[in-house]
Design an enzyme around this catalytic site. Structure first.
Site, PDB file in Angstrom:
ATOM      1  N   ASP A  14       0.869  -1.175   0.000  1.00  0.00           N
ATOM      2  CA  ASP A  14       0.000   0.000   0.000  1.00  0.00           C
ATOM      3  C   ASP A  14       0.907   1.225   0.000  1.00  0.00           C
ATOM      4  O   ASP A  14       1.040   1.913   1.009  1.00  0.00           O
ATOM      5  CB  ASP A  14      -0.916  -0.034   1.226  1.00  0.00           C
ATOM      6  N   CYS A  60      -3.238   4.653  -4.158  1.00  0.00           N
ATOM      7  CA  CYS A  60      -3.989   5.909  -4.194  1.00  0.00           C
ATOM      8  C   CYS A  60      -3.422   6.827  -5.278  1.00  0.00           C
ATOM      9  O   CYS A  60      -3.937   7.903  -5.502  1.00  0.00           O
ATOM     10  CB  CYS A  60      -3.972   6.597  -2.837  1.00  0.00           C
TER      11      CYS A  60
END
Length: 128
Positions: A19, A49
């Protein structure tokens, strides 16, 4: 993450979850994933993201024979102007653990998927 990758801890892992920040995987982690022997690879879950960085990292992973098996977008922060990307990669489709398929949504008002509970009818009791 870079220390774990440099120490070789990715070998033998059942699932590797990354992540990274918007800039993508740090070079040491990406290098460790790219150079991981094919027979030592398992499932890689990549949460991103930063879509541009994800595309860059994905291209490098695919060049090293990682297969993109599934990808989906999620709005985790309503009102934000970006989507989180979840990707599942593996060296072979068989490397991914089998998960139970999602149950189809039912239109029955008593199903848990509808969020409504079936109400029991209350009978009237006659007093004799």
């Amino acid at each position: 993450a870079a220390d774990v990758a440099r120490e070789g801890a990715l070998v033998g892992a059942d699932v590797v979850v990354v992540d990274p920040p918007r800039k993508g995987l740090c070079p040491d982690v990406l290098r460790a994933l790219v150079t991981l022997p094919r027979d030592a690879r398992t499932t890689l879950l990549y949460v991103s993201c930063g879509f541009d960085a994800f595309q860059h990292d994905l291209a490098r992973l695919r060049e090293a024979d990682w297969r993109l098996l599934h990808v989906e977008g999620h709005v985790l922060f309503p009102g934000a102007n970006h989507i989180e990307t979840l990707a599942v990669l593996a060296s072979t489709p068989d490397a991914v653990p089998r998960l139970a398929p999602p149950r189809p949504a039912s239109h029955d008002a008593s199903s848990p998927a509808s969020g409504k509970k079936k109400r029991k009818k209350r009978g009237t009791r006659r007093q004799e």
